[in-house]
Motif scaffolding. Structure first.
Motif, short mmCIF file in Angstrom:
data_model
loop_
_atom_site.label_atom_id
_atom_site.label_comp_id
_atom_site.label_asym_id
_atom_site.label_seq_id
_atom_site.Cartn_x
_atom_site.Cartn_y
_atom_site.Cartn_z
N LYS A 1 40.58 38.90 33.53
CA LYS A 1 39.33 39.60 33.24
C LYS A 1 39.77 41.01 32.89
O LYS A 1 40.17 41.78 33.75
CB LYS A 1 38.43 39.60 34.48
N SER B 1 37.89 48.61 28.53
CA SER B 1 36.51 48.16 28.31
C SER B 1 35.86 48.95 27.19
O SER B 1 35.12 48.40 26.36
CB SER B 1 35.69 48.31 29.58
N CYS C 1 37.10 47.89 23.83
CA CYS C 1 36.45 46.62 23.46
C CYS C 1 35.01 46.87 23.00
O CYS C 1 34.55 46.27 22.04
CB CYS C 1 36.46 45.64 24.64
N ASP D 1 37.47 41.19 22.42
CA ASP D 1 37.41 40.60 23.75
C ASP D 1 38.41 41.22 24.72
O ASP D 1 38.18 41.22 25.93
CB ASP D 1 37.71 39.09 23.67
N ALA D 2 39.55 41.70 24.22
CA ALA D 2 40.57 42.21 25.12
C ALA D 2 41.29 43.38 24.47
O ALA D 2 41.50 43.40 23.26
CB ALA D 2 41.57 41.12 25.45
N LYS E 1 40.74 39.32 19.66
CA LYS E 1 39.89 38.23 20.09
C LYS E 1 40.61 37.48 21.22
O LYS E 1 41.83 37.49 21.30
CB LYS E 1 39.63 37.28 18.91
N SER E 2 39.83 36.79 22.05
CA SER E 2 40.42 36.20 23.27
C SER E 2 41.56 35.24 22.97
O SER E 2 42.51 35.15 23.74
CB SER E 2 39.35 35.51 24.11
N THR F 1 44.87 37.03 23.23
CA THR F 1 45.10 37.93 24.36
C THR F 1 46.52 37.89 24.89
O THR F 1 47.13 38.93 25.15
CB THR F 1 44.12 37.61 25.50
#
Lengths: 127, 478, 443
Positions: free
Chosen positions: B475, C117, C120, C126-127, C280-281, C284
């Motif tokens: 996360k 954050s 993003c 996403d990351a 994008k995820s 990651t």
């Protein structure tokens, strides 16, 4: 106490090999390996269609503080990969003999492997 | 503790700009316009300041307490250097200003080059690499360029001892080389036989730090660099441990051809929580033509400083502009402060402090090597772990509860249950005595109450973390 | 002479006595004689703090700092709120090490998590990682991320910052990755050139938005071309512009990179700056460098930790995707404070003011006989003009008046200059600029 199913073949680098057809094998890591790695957090799987030779690094397994290569025990072509491991790498810890990593087809050669008993003795010496 | 996003309220915020004094224009196609405002925090300035005050209560800097991290050289970060780096005449300068308006900036780079070349025994230096690892990458590209220019395309290998910092092999791989890892001898130093066997006509070079990552000076250093040179390769010095020998011995005199410095280690520039650092690369004249550009040079006729660009021999550019300039400013101020007499006092006292602390611990702790150490030493907790179940990790976490930053854990990889301690020269005997007491307490507690150590830290805002879930189910944002 | 060594000579003697040694030099006795320095280094004598201050101030005085700046080209003059400098100068942030001991460093880890954050949020990705050396290095690292079996070529839209291209070439040549520059057409990415270069061997396409000439690119269109060829899409973005521009994520980018210097970092003669990388995820785990993740501690409390470390050099060694060890932590924290201080409204205001003032300046300059816009099309806060006089003449006159003019392009005689206008430039300054240009052109 680790367990070593009798029907599997074992390599010195702690992979197990299972013949599912004449020229197709399933490959995974042994209980000893998953214990040594600790909690597995990610598996870098090979790609379907990858052509591999004996001893070639075909995947790797990450724990928090380490990464270990998984070496291909056969010469062949990757036919299937266990996608489940992408979302649930911990399966390798929970069920090392059920959670196969890749199925390799067109197997032409296999490296020298040990039986379950030979592997057990091998491990005892390593430790 | 709340995230700043959790303190955010719609409509809050401060306005720092006057109203726009020209007509508002946003001449662009609708298709390119942002549709929703970015989800950035909306907080008042007082909440922002308090948020960071709360965060700062949970940050530990070397200007707060002892920080004996082996291999990091956490020495005092002088305040005056911060002030100097903040001078408008340095931080308000645009990097693309005409050269005659930045003679001061160019002088910083030229002077720093002169002084650091003298300290290291190199002929030329670039300040472009932003960190040690980028310095390694740069140095390896110099080696690559050197061999390519000679038409020697077989040289694809870099030899790295297994005791090396991970950035060494990683940088070698990034530079397009294959890494040949050689096992260290029993004393942690380079095994000459292994080196001789590995050095051949495919060897581009060797990467080494001296003293090594165990804190030992390799006595065979001249033989080592000779072996590499005889095989036709070049020797690269990882300057991370320069604090042990600065002013006493120079990498250039040890036979090295190219090296990097870590200004944020040896030269007191602050770590900033993980950066920005600076990793200048020094080299012999033979490699100078390959240095990255733009490079600083002095015009022979006018005497003015200028930037040279466009030399086809240059390996290229490692990042935009000239490097972490304000970090170099700090390092220059530091070297000017130290001066001729002060420079060797750094290593003399760094080595004295490390040996003093080691002596106080030797009665119960086992050093990884039996020799006297240099500026740092490695302890192995392996025996203690076997007897008590307490690991190096447990030691480190328990040390946190005692009020100081723990030493480096689990490095170098060739030592089991390693704790690497580097006090640096800027610590007093009192700090060292207190640290020794803390270490002794750890030892006692390992035998008397191992469970307490396994539960540590108990005095910090959070306890041990679930790093497994963090890696399995990342996360990474709010 | 300073040195920050606290021990007195008595204390040093006490330590030596404990070691059973007579002199500190004994500690170096095992070093081979041939290697030991025989005479002191040829360095100047050490200075007191007062002398160092004077010496460095003297050097700084040899620089000329401009109050009025119309130059960008990779380094931007924005207003930095006082609170940003104040927080970024806090001693614990400045003097802390990398937060490997997470329990002791929650403040720093949370700060970086907040930074990630915000990046993003700005890019729509996403990351984000915890930053890399600068925007150009970020672009190069992004290219390396996209390497795959059979795909080893990078196409770069030639309208990007030439320094970024140079850095990309340096990294890629080392990695054996081919770099194909698709030359710009009329100041913008040439979609046809990119389409014909893209194919089964293309790992990624890189484009900069706004581009080096300040122009706005048709980012979505180029993205479609990249994906059509099965390649990834990397977009280099200006963070201030993202307050008003569509996010790279919405435009189809797989990776967004850029130079974070505009987010509260002073001009600094080029460094230290801030390279941000977000993706994008799906990508990651390919991100280089440090990443902070959220987790729980043993008591169930929310906490932050450096995670996905098994990507990095200290674990993978030569198999790491990148050798990067550090990040630009303090710069990332500075950017996070800036973004928090400005907030979405403040960032939008700054971006709108930049665009408005640039449009105003462009109109005023092109109203002068002999001056015209060199390229057509919408721009953010930079634009290129062509004038009737050699650029050096224009810039020299501006310099006399205490103004740093735009960046000269395409050779002195072309008369082309790349201007940058930000919220820092007042209307009076822009009017004054136009007046001076008018005088210069009239001669």
């Amino acid at each position: 106490m680790s367990n070593y199913p009798n029907e599997l073949h074992y390599t010195k680098s702690h992979e197990w090999v299972k013949y599912i057809e004449e020229t197709t094998v399933e490959v995974g890591i042994t209980d000893y390996a998953q214990k040594a790695l600790g909690d597995i957090v990610f598996v870098n799987l090979p790609h379907i269609g990858d052509s591999l030779s004996i001893g070639e690094a075909m995947a790797d397994v990450e724990s928090v503080k380490a990464v270990s290569d998984i070496f291909c025990p056969v010469a062949g072509v990757v036919a299937e990969i266990n996608e489940e491991l992408a979302d649930a790498p911990q399966l390798l810890n929970q069920d090392p003999y059920g959670a196969w990593i890749a199925r390799i087809g067109n197997v032409e050669e296999i490296e020298e492997t040990m039986t379950a008993q030979e592997y057990e003795e091998f491990i005892a010496k390593e430790a | 503790m709340k995230l700043i996003f959790e303190k955010s309220r719609p409509g809050r915020g401060s306005s720092y700009l006057p109203p726009c004094d020209v007509p508002i224009r946003q001449d662009m196609p609708e298709a390119l316009k942002r549709t929703e405002a970015p989800e950035l925090p909306e907080v008042s300035e007082i909440d922002l300041v308090r948020h960071h005050a709360a965060l700062l209560d949970r940050v530990y800097g070397v200007n707060r307490g002892f920080y004996p991290l082996g291999s990091c050289t956490m020495k005092y970060n002088p305040r005056i250097n911060e002030e100097i780096a903040g001078l408008p005449g340095f931080c308000g300068i645009h990097p693309l200003q005409p050269e005659h308006t930045v003679q001061g900036c160019l002088e910083v780079l030229e002077t720093a080059e002169k002084l650091l070349c003298e300290i290291t025994g190199m002929d030329r230096m670039t300040f472009q690499p932003a960190a040690g690892a980028q310095g390694e990458f740069t140095g390896l590209l110099l080696i690559r360029a050197y061999h390519q220019a000679r038409g020697d395309v077989r040289r694809t290998k870099i030899i790295v001892p297994d005791s090396a910092h991970g950035t060494n092999p990683a940088s070698a791989a990034m530079a397009g080389f294959t890494v040949v890892s050689i096992p260290s001898g029993a004393d942690g130093c380079v095994d000459l036989d292994q080196l001789r066997a590995a050095a051949d006509d495919e060897t581009a070079g060797l990467m080494l730090t001296n003293p090594n990552t165990l804190g030992l000076f390799d006595r065979n250093i001249l033989e080592i660099t000779k072996i590499i040179h005889d095989a036709g390769g070049l020797a690269y010095y990882d300057g991370a441990n320069l604090n042990a020998v600065i002013g006493i011995a120079r990498p250039g005199d040890m036979g090295f051809d190219v090296m990097h410095l870590n200004l944020h280690k040896t030269f007191s520039t602050p770590h900033g929580g993980g950066g920005p650092g600076s990793g200048p690369v020094g080299c012999r004249e033979t490699l100078a033509k390959y240095l990255p550009e733009p490079a600083v040079e002095r015009d022979e006729n006018s005497g003015a400083l200028r930037l040279r660009k466009g030399d086809p021999a240059s390996i290229g550019q490692m990042k935009s502009f000239y490097g972490n300039f304000l970090v170099v400013v700090r390092a220059l101020a530091y070297v000017l402060t130290l001066g001729r007499e002060g420079v060797p006092e750094v290593s003399r006292n760094a080595v004295l402090n490390a040996n003093y602390l080691l002596k106080k611990l030797e009665s119960v702790y086992k050093p990884a090597c039996s020799e006297p150490c240099m500026h740092e030493f490695v302890l192995t907790i392996d025996d203690i772990k076997k007897e008590t179940g307490v690991s190096a990790l447990d030691f480190a976490k328990f040390i946190i509860d005692q009020g100081i930053h723990p030493p480096t854990m689990y490095f170098p990889l060739i030592v089991h249950e390693a704790l690497m301690v580097e006090p640096t020269e800027t610590e007093s005997i009192d700090t060292l005595d207190e640290a020794a007491e803390i270490f002794m307490k750890c030892y006692m507690t390992a035998y008397e109450d191992p469970e307490a150590m396994k539960k540590a830290p108990a005095t910090t805002p959070v306890g041990r973390l679930d790093e497994v879930s963090a890696a399995r189910f990342p996360k990474l944002k709010f | 002479m300073g040195g920050y060594i606290p021990s007195s000579s008595d204390e040093r003697q006490k330590m030596l006595d404990q070691l059973g040694m007579a002199d500190i030099g004994d500690l170096f006795s095992h070093i081979p004689q041939e290697v030991l320095l025989k005479k002191p280094l040829d360095l100047p004598e050490g200075l007191s703090e007062l002398e160092v201050r004077r010496a460095m101030e003297k050097i700084a005085s040899k620089n000329r700092r401009f109050d009025t700046i119309f130059r960008g080209a990779g380094s931007y003059n924005h207003y930095i709120p006082s609170v940003v400098k104040h927080i970024a100068a806090k001693e614990d942030y400045v003097t802390a090490y990398t937060p490997y001991q997470a329990e002791l460093s929650q403040g720093l880890l949370q700060g970086i998590f907040e930074y990630q954050s915000m990046i993003c949020a700005l890019t729509g990705m996403d990351a984000s990682n915890a930053s890399v050396y600068d925007g150009s290095a970020a672009a190069a690292e992004a290219a390396l991320m996209c390497r795959e079996r059979g795909r080893n070529a990078l196409i770069v839209a030639g309208s990007c910052d030439p320094q970024t291209l140079h850095v990309i070439r340096t990294y890629c040549s080392a990695a054996g990755m081919e770099v194909i520059e698709a030359a710009a057409k009329d100041g913008r990415a040439d979609a046809d050139a990119i389409a014909s270069a893209a194919g089964a061997g293309t790992a990624a396409v890189y484009i900069q938005q706004p581009n080096f000439f300040g122009l706005l690119e048709d980012v979505e269109k180029i993205g479609a071309i990249a994906h059509e060829a099965g390649a990834r899409y990397i977009v280099g973005v200006n963070p201030i512009s993202l307050a008003v521009l569509k996010t790279p994520a919405e435009c189809g980018a797989d990776i967004a990179v850029g130079e974070g210097q505009p987010l509260g970092i002073p001009l600094s003669f080029g460094g230290p700056y801030l390279g941000f990388m977000a993706c994008k995820s799906a990508m990651t785990r390919k991100l280089p460098g440090r990443i902070v993740g959220e987790t729980l501690d043993i008591h169930g409390k929310r906490a932050y930790v450096l995670t996905l470390q098994a990507r990095e050099q200290h674990i993978r060694r030569e198999k790491a995707g990148s050798s990067i060890c550090s990040n630009q932590a303090l710069c990332a924290l500075t950017a996070a404070v800036y973004m928090s201080a400005m907030g979405p409204a403040g960032m939008k205001d700054a971006a709108v003011q930049c665009m408005s003032k640039a449009a105003y300046a462009a109109d005023k300059i092109t109203a002068i006989p002999g001056f015209k816009l060199y390229f057509d099309g919408p721009f953010f806060h930079e634009f290129v003009t062509q004038g009737p006089v050699a650029s050096s003449v224009v810039l020299a006159r501006l310099e006399e008046q205490g103004i740093l003019g735009g960046y000269p392009l395409f050779g002195d005689d072309s008369g082309c200059i790349l201007w940058c206008v930000t919220e820092m430039n007042t209307r009076e300054e822009i009017d004054r600029l136009a007046e001076i240009l008018k005088e210069v052109a009239a001669v």
